[in-house]
Scaffold this motif. Structure first.
Motif, PDB file in Angstrom:
ATOM      1  N   PRO A  81      36.945  46.567  40.920  1.00 26.68           N
ATOM      2  CA  PRO A  81      35.835  47.343  41.510  1.00 26.68           C
ATOM      3  C   PRO A  81      35.994  48.857  41.345  1.00 26.68           C
ATOM      4  O   PRO A  81      37.113  49.370  41.362  1.00 26.68           O
ATOM      5  CB  PRO A  81      35.895  46.970  42.998  1.00 26.68           C
ATOM      6  CG  PRO A  81      37.287  46.499  43.235  1.00 26.68           C
ATOM      7  CD  PRO A  81      37.785  45.916  41.936  1.00 26.68           C
ATOM      8  N   ASP A  82      34.855  49.535  41.191  1.00 25.40           N
ATOM      9  CA  ASP A  82      34.831  50.995  41.136  1.00 25.40           C
ATOM     10  C   ASP A  82      34.781  51.609  42.533  1.00 25.40           C
ATOM     11  O   ASP A  82      35.219  52.732  42.745  1.00 25.40           O
ATOM     12  CB  ASP A  82      33.565  51.469  40.386  1.00 25.40           C
ATOM     13  CG  ASP A  82      33.828  51.665  38.898  1.00 25.40           C
ATOM     14  OD1 ASP A  82      35.008  51.725  38.494  1.00 25.40           O
ATOM     15  OD2 ASP A  82      32.834  51.766  38.147  1.00 25.40           O
ATOM     16  N   LYS A 127      52.397  53.415  37.530  1.00 29.91           N
ATOM     17  CA  LYS A 127      52.073  52.673  36.300  1.00 29.91           C
ATOM     18  C   LYS A 127      52.481  53.463  35.058  1.00 29.91           C
ATOM     19  O   LYS A 127      53.071  52.910  34.123  1.00 29.91           O
ATOM     20  CB  LYS A 127      50.568  52.377  36.234  1.00 29.91           C
ATOM     21  CG  LYS A 127      50.116  51.231  37.142  1.00 29.91           C
ATOM     22  CD  LYS A 127      48.619  51.000  36.928  1.00 29.91           C
ATOM     23  CE  LYS A 127      48.069  49.916  37.815  1.00 29.91           C
ATOM     24  NZ  LYS A 127      46.613  49.760  37.658  1.00 29.91           N
ATOM     25  N   ILE A 156      41.611  50.423  47.491  1.00 29.47           N
ATOM     26  CA  ILE A 156      40.389  49.632  47.369  1.00 29.47           C
ATOM     27  C   ILE A 156      40.676  48.121  47.468  1.00 29.47           C
ATOM     28  O   ILE A 156      39.927  47.380  48.089  1.00 29.47           O
ATOM     29  CB  ILE A 156      39.656  50.014  46.061  1.00 29.47           C
ATOM     30  CG1 ILE A 156      38.238  49.485  46.034  1.00 29.47           C
ATOM     31  CG2 ILE A 156      40.411  49.568  44.816  1.00 29.47           C
ATOM     32  CD1 ILE A 156      37.342  50.212  45.027  1.00 29.47           C
TER      33      ILE A 156
HETATM   34  P1  GDP Z   1      38.806  54.370  47.252  1.00 24.75           P
HETATM   35  O1  GDP Z   1      38.813  55.862  47.049  1.00 24.75           O
HETATM   36  O2  GDP Z   1      38.592  53.963  48.660  1.00 24.75           O
HETATM   37  O3  GDP Z   1      37.825  53.691  46.310  1.00 24.75           O
HETATM   38  O4  GDP Z   1      40.274  53.818  46.939  1.00 24.75           O
HETATM   39  P2  GDP Z   1      41.307  53.854  45.709  1.00 24.75           P
HETATM   40  O5  GDP Z   1      42.074  55.114  45.713  1.00 24.75           O
HETATM   41  O6  GDP Z   1      42.115  52.588  45.830  1.00 24.75           O
HETATM   42  O7  GDP Z   1      40.444  53.746  44.372  1.00 24.75           O
HETATM   43  C1  GDP Z   1      39.753  54.828  43.829  1.00 24.75           C
HETATM   44  C2  GDP Z   1      39.231  54.483  42.443  1.00 24.75           C
HETATM   45  O8  GDP Z   1      40.340  54.407  41.526  1.00 24.75           O
HETATM   46  C3  GDP Z   1      38.499  53.146  42.341  1.00 24.75           C
HETATM   47  O9  GDP Z   1      37.405  53.325  41.466  1.00 24.75           O
HETATM   48  C4  GDP Z   1      39.560  52.240  41.701  1.00 24.75           C
HETATM   49  O10 GDP Z   1      38.998  51.145  40.981  1.00 24.75           O
HETATM   50  C5  GDP Z   1      40.227  53.225  40.750  1.00 24.75           C
HETATM   51  N1  GDP Z   1      41.552  52.814  40.253  1.00 24.75           N
HETATM   52  C6  GDP Z   1      41.945  52.833  38.950  1.00 24.75           C
HETATM   53  N2  GDP Z   1      43.188  52.346  38.801  1.00 24.75           N
HETATM   54  C7  GDP Z   1      43.628  52.045  40.058  1.00 24.75           C
HETATM   55  C8  GDP Z   1      44.843  51.505  40.534  1.00 24.75           C
HETATM   56  O11 GDP Z   1      45.786  51.204  39.797  1.00 24.75           O
HETATM   57  N3  GDP Z   1      44.944  51.352  41.894  1.00 24.75           N
HETATM   58  C9  GDP Z   1      43.920  51.703  42.758  1.00 24.75           C
HETATM   59  N4  GDP Z   1      44.099  51.544  44.071  1.00 24.75           N
HETATM   60  N5  GDP Z   1      42.736  52.173  42.296  1.00 24.75           N
HETATM   61  C10 GDP Z   1      42.583  52.343  40.987  1.00 24.75           C
END
Ligand code: GDP
Length: 302
Positions: A261-262, A174, A56
């Motif tokens: 962001p979510d 993490k 994201i």
């Molecule tokens: P998306 O599926 O395109 O939104 O991509 P992501 O896999 O990056 O994020 C998915 C969801 O996981 C979003 O709501 C992020 O805010 C949440 N999230 C929580 N912790 C993390 C983190 O450490 N890294 C990422 N990339 N997303 C996170």
């Protein structure tokens, strides 16, 4: 991650002559290099898994890279596949091509029925243009190009960089680092409420080979084919964090950072089309997470 999983799957099936040019050998952004490579090696079946991908944050910060690089790669590989008479080509898209607020689970026909999620719209538009390109070439040139839409993927060779990765590898890292350093808590971005579906990369590879092998009529290729690939099940980011915490064996707390962001609230794929054709995934999320964590421990020197 996806390319290496497809290679493992093809090798297990006894396929030979698998061409796997590394980036140094073939730059897919270079149209002349792609054309020369295809002329020289004459591939019969092409899996287009190469793409500029990221989580994201990477998508929000580098939208120009995502749209430019993906369109370049697709243009070169799709057009050259047509020019060199490739028998079948599979184009891997992404579930973020679907409208942000479409009904759940997401059916293939919802494509282009509403606005995209803002955090990854540049990437989404690039992938939609790849889908359209497959359809256009099938119509005009009678090619057999099939776009497939995988859900969120994870597995061996994933990107574990905290700034650019997707949520699942980010949380593995993490929680692992917090366990090693004895930290009190791990920070998870967003509210924890978004729902996501996760598919193990080796299951995706199995589905790709299954779909490549499927017998489709000429009419089916001309009639805008599209196939979702997923598990049909999703979980919240909070549930995912709890699961990863358990797999890693971390005993501290989880803190949600709502300033991050979510993204999309939910993007669960309707996988009934693929299921009706006879394919279902093998790996449970728990087993896939354990395998991925073991791979991380063995390969990242952490
Ligand atoms: P998306 O599926 O395109 O939104 O991509 P992501 O896999 O990056 O994020 C998915 C969801 O996981 C979003 O709501 C992020 O805010 C949440 N999230 C929580 N912790 C993390 C983190 O450490 N890294 C990422 N990339 N997303 C996170």
């Amino acid at each position: 991650m996806i390319g290496s999983a497809i290679i493992r799957r093809l090798e297990a099936a006894g396929c030979c002559n698998i061409l796997t040019p590394a980036r140094k050998e073939l730059d897919l952004m270079d149209s002349i290099a792609v054309s020369d490579y295809f002329e020289k090696t004459k591939p019969e079946y092409v899996f287009l898994a190469a793409a500029k991908v990221g989580g994201i944050m990477a998508n929000s910060r580098f939208p120009a890279d995502f749209i430019y690089q993906n369109i370049c790669i697709q243009n070169n590989v799709i057009h050259t596949s047509y020019r060199t008479n490739v028998k079948k080509m599979l184009f891997l898209g992404s579930s973020c091509i679907y409208p942000r607020d479409c009904p759940q689970p997401i059916k293939e026909e919802y494509l282009m029925t509403g606005p995209l999620e803002q955090t990854n719209s540049a990437y989404g538009v690039a992938k939609i243009s790849g889908v359209q390109m497959c359809w256009a070439y099938n119509k005009q040139y009678q090619t057999k190009f099939l776009p497939v839409m995988p859900t969120n993927l994870y597995g061996m060779n994933d990107n574990f960089d905290l700034e650019t990765s997707h949520v699942l590898p980010a949380l593995i890292r993490k929680f692992h680092e917090a366990k090693v350093s004895g930290a009190d808590s791990v920070t998870v971005w967003g509210t924890g409420s978004p729902m996501r579906e996760f598919l193990f990369a080796d299951d995706l590879a199995d589905a790709c080979v299954f779909v490549m092998d499927m017998d489709m009529t000429d009419d089916e290729y001309v009639n805008n084919p599209l196939i979702n690939i997923g598990t049909g099940k999703d979980i919240s980011i909070k549930e995912l964090a709890l699961l990863i915490k358990e797999v890693v064996g971390y005993s501290g707390n989880i803190v949600f950072d709502a300033s991050k962001p979510d993204g999309t609230a939910r993007k669960l794929l309707d996988v009934s089309k693929l299921e009706k054709s006879g394919w279902t995934p093998l790996k449970s999320l728990q087993d896939g997470l354990t395998e991925t964590y073991n791979w991380y421990l063995e390969n990242t020197g952490e």
